[in-house]
Scaffold this motif. Structure first.
Motif, PDB file in Angstrom:
ATOM      1  N   ALA A   1       3.072  54.217  28.222  1.00 32.45           N
ATOM      2  CA  ALA A   1       4.470  53.891  28.664  1.00 32.45           C
ATOM      3  C   ALA A   1       4.895  54.346  29.581  1.00 32.45           C
ATOM      4  O   ALA A   1       5.600  53.631  30.066  1.00 32.45           O
ATOM      5  CB  ALA A   1       5.028  56.054  27.641  1.00 32.45           C
TER       6      ALA A   1
ATOM      7  N   GLU B   1       1.433  58.678  26.416  1.00 36.07           N
ATOM      8  CA  GLU B   1       2.234  58.920  27.391  1.00 36.07           C
ATOM      9  C   GLU B   1       2.030  57.997  28.983  1.00 36.07           C
ATOM     10  O   GLU B   1       2.868  57.847  29.287  1.00 36.07           O
ATOM     11  CB  GLU B   1       2.106  60.348  27.856  1.00 36.07           C
TER      12      GLU B   1
ATOM     13  N   HIS C   1       1.090  66.249  33.561  1.00 37.08           N
ATOM     14  CA  HIS C   1       1.433  65.650  32.443  1.00 37.08           C
ATOM     15  C   HIS C   1       0.640  66.677  31.548  1.00 37.08           C
ATOM     16  O   HIS C   1       0.842  66.728  30.535  1.00 37.08           O
ATOM     17  CB  HIS C   1       1.575  64.611  32.110  1.00 37.08           C
TER      18      HIS C   1
ATOM     19  N   ASP D   1      -3.977  57.306  26.376  1.00 34.96           N
ATOM     20  CA  ASP D   1      -3.109  57.491  25.513  1.00 34.96           C
ATOM     21  C   ASP D   1      -1.481  57.447  26.108  1.00 34.96           C
ATOM     22  O   ASP D   1      -1.176  57.009  27.268  1.00 34.96           O
ATOM     23  CB  ASP D   1      -3.133  59.390  27.434  1.00 34.96           C
TER      24      ASP D   1
END
Length: 601
Positions: free
Chosen positions: A541, A538, A523, A536
């Protein structure tokens, strides 16, 4: 109240002890390879020992123990990683008429002092100089301890020489072996101690005969002498690993040991077992590693499709008519492209595995059966001499822990607690009558686990009585269901649900140290330091996705509303998990009280 039982398939000897097995093997199968050990000159090679050779090595070590003054009924501790010498010395201790006291090789000096002191061990066989140093550090608290032998310093050879110098014969050893009877203690296995001091479970020779004899008989197609083999990589000090080792000797089938799970893939390839045993985390990591590798090679979509086909194929095996023609054809294609490679990672020869220690879950159960590698899930405790229920090889019911051990009874009490009865149960807790009386009532062992029995006698474990959370709204929440689903995500190492007396359910989550760097690289976040990576959006998530998947398995009142990703791992060394990989919930709750409070601020 509901109960279920199956008739015994194995007749437990009226008397005798576990050393009878190795003498029987030498008489019936003198030239059969029953155990394998690593070649000292070439660690990539396995050297087979016949039943006759193994008996001779056991007797030689036992002579040394007798020469050292080990008397019938004495306790001798054994602290080592899983290796050939563990099983050798276990039988040697029994052959001297003594009782084995396993100590995890990762144990702290405080734990060592407690187990050796509580058991009254007169001797201890340790693996390394470091272990010996730990024992020396607490020896002033162990007045009954007379001897410390170190395996890495040649303890086995030294015992043999000492026995020979003392003039002790094979007949002397066999005479001493006979002093232990079926109801004599074979071992004191100390519980991992998720709360309080570990208690010593007294398991008799009868316990192991009833356990291993019925396991071998019920799984007979997997325990064929001269054909089958098992590679032991779980801790031999744990009752699950010990039971499988003894079942291998009872069958007998070829037994190997792996001391370091980091080399497991290579060891599986060289040993090529026909049976694999493990805990769900092992099978989860094999799956996650394979999927991550496929993603890295640009084959993620193919892998996901193969998983879907394998799962559908397995589910169809339980449906009337079985898999359709189209599904069988797809399955055949993916067997060449994907499944065969996955089976190769597991040694290439094994068709079945035995899983215990925690819930495997239907998702993994169907996936593995679908690739041609059936994982038979079971359930047991130290007090039940390992498996008290397991899925039969020919009538597996995925999502359950199987039927009761033949010859035993499983009862569900009115409050949902699982109660057990049978010859495989422990005799009580060592020097602890009050704890014994609390756990054993009129021959029934109260497990503390909650479960259900279906019409065919298959047991499903739904949680622990003491782990049930009651939210401020009065909702009862069994953590295991949602924790297992969240932990199934490749990123997640551990998950602990909290929320007792709180307005909603939350979770503490740790990330998999192996998978996290791979995720970061994929990523574009490999340059981030750990603190920034964990924060982070992301990554958060991705963890939320795992939580959402877990929430899908429960009601809204039971679902996780908030979570916190912790920077540290739950490890045995940190004191947060037991050697059998169970969470010490009270320790985690204490050490991370601030983080828990933050979830509700």
């Amino acid at each position: 109240m509901r109960e279920f039982s199956l008739p015994a398939l194995y007749e437990v000897p009226a008397d005798g002890n576990l050393t009878d097995l190795i003498r029987r093997n030498a008489a019936r199968y003198p030239d059969l390879a029953v155990i394998a050990r690593k070649d000292p000159a070439d660690n990539s090679r396995w050297l087979d020992l016949t039943a006759t050779e193994f008996l001779a090595e056991v007797r030689a070590a036992a002579k040394g123990l007798i020469a050292a003054g080990v008397a019938p009924g004495d306790r001798v501790a054994l602290m080592s990683r899983t290796r050939y010498e563990w099983t050798l010395l276990d039988f040697a201790i029994w052959s001297a008429g003594a009782v084995t006291v396993p100590v995890y090789e990762t144990s702290s000096p405080e734990q060592i002092a407690w187990i050796l002191g509580d058991s009254g061990a007169v001797g201890v066989l340790v693996e390394s100089g470091g272990h010996a140093a730990s024992v020396r550090g607490v020896r002033d608290r162990l007045p009954e301890l007379r001897e410390v032998w170190t395996i890495d310093d040649g303890a086995v050879a030294a015992l043999g020489k000492a026995g020979e110098a003392a003039g002790i014969t094979d007949a002397d050893v066999d005479e001493r072996s006979a002093t232990a009877h079926a109801d004599s203690p074979a071992t004191l296995v100390y519980t991992s101690g998720t709360t309080g001091r570990p208690k010593g479970c007294v398991l008799t020779h009868r316990s192991f005969f009833a356990e291993c004899g019925n396991v071998v008989e019920r799984l007979k197609p997997l325990f064929r002498p001269g054909e089958d083999s098992v590679l032991l990589f779980l801790p031999a000090a744990h009752v699950f690993g010990r039971m499988v080792a003894l079942a291998a000797v009872m069958a007998p089938i070829r037994l190997g040991h792996v001391p370091d799970v980091r080399t497991l893939t290579d060891e599986l390839a060289s040993f090529r077992p026909s049976i694999v045993l493990g805990v769900p985390r092992v099978f989860e990591k094999v799956y996650n590693s394979a999927r991550a590798k496929a993603e890295a090679e640009g084959k993620g979509k193919i892998f996901d499709k193969a998983v879907a086909v394998a799962t559908a194929y397995s589910e169809a095996l339980d449906a009337p008519g079985g898999p359709s023609l189209g599904l069988r054809l797809k399955h055949k294609v993916f067997d060449r492209l994907v499944y065969g490679k996955l089976r190769a990672v597991l040694g290439g020869r094994a068709t079945h595995a035995i899983s215990g220690g925690a819930a495997l879950g239907a998702r993994l159960g169907h996936f593995y059966r679908g690739i041609g590698f059936t994982v038979l899930e079971g359930y047991g405790l130290t007090e039940s001499c390992a498996a008290t229920a397991f899925n039969p090889w020919d009538r597996q019911k995925i999502g359950t822990v199987g039927q009761p051990l033949p010859g035993s009874v499983v009862r569900i009490a009115d409050d949902g607690e699982v109660l057990l009865h049978g010859d495989h149960l422990f005799a009580g807790y060592w020097n602890n009558e009050s704890a014994t009386a609390e756990a054993l009532t009129q021959g029934w062992f109260h497990t503390g686990d909650l479960g259900t029995l279906d019409e065919d006698g298959y047991l499903a474990i739904t949680g622990r009585k003491k782990e049930i959370l009651v939210t401020a709204g009065g909702k009862n929440v069994a953590p295991a269901v949602i924790e297992d689903r969240i932990r199934a995500h490749a990123l997640v190492a551990e998950c602990m649900v909290v929320g007792d007396g709180r307005p909603y359910v939350s979770a503490l989550i740790t990330l998999d140290e192996e998978f996290l760097p791979r995720w970061a690289a994929e990523h574009g976040k490999a340059e981030l330091n750990r603190t920034d990576l964990l924060a982070d959006p992301e990554l958060q998530a991705a963890v939320q996705h795992a939580v959402d998947d877990g929430n899908a398995a429960v009601s809204r009142a039971e679902s996780v509303r908030r979570f916190r990703v912790l920077p540290a791992q739950f490890t045995e060394e940190s004191g947060h998990i037991t050697p059998s990989l169970k969470l010490k919930r009270n320790v985690v709750a204490k050490d991370f009280a601030h983080e828990i409070e933050a979830l509700y601020s």
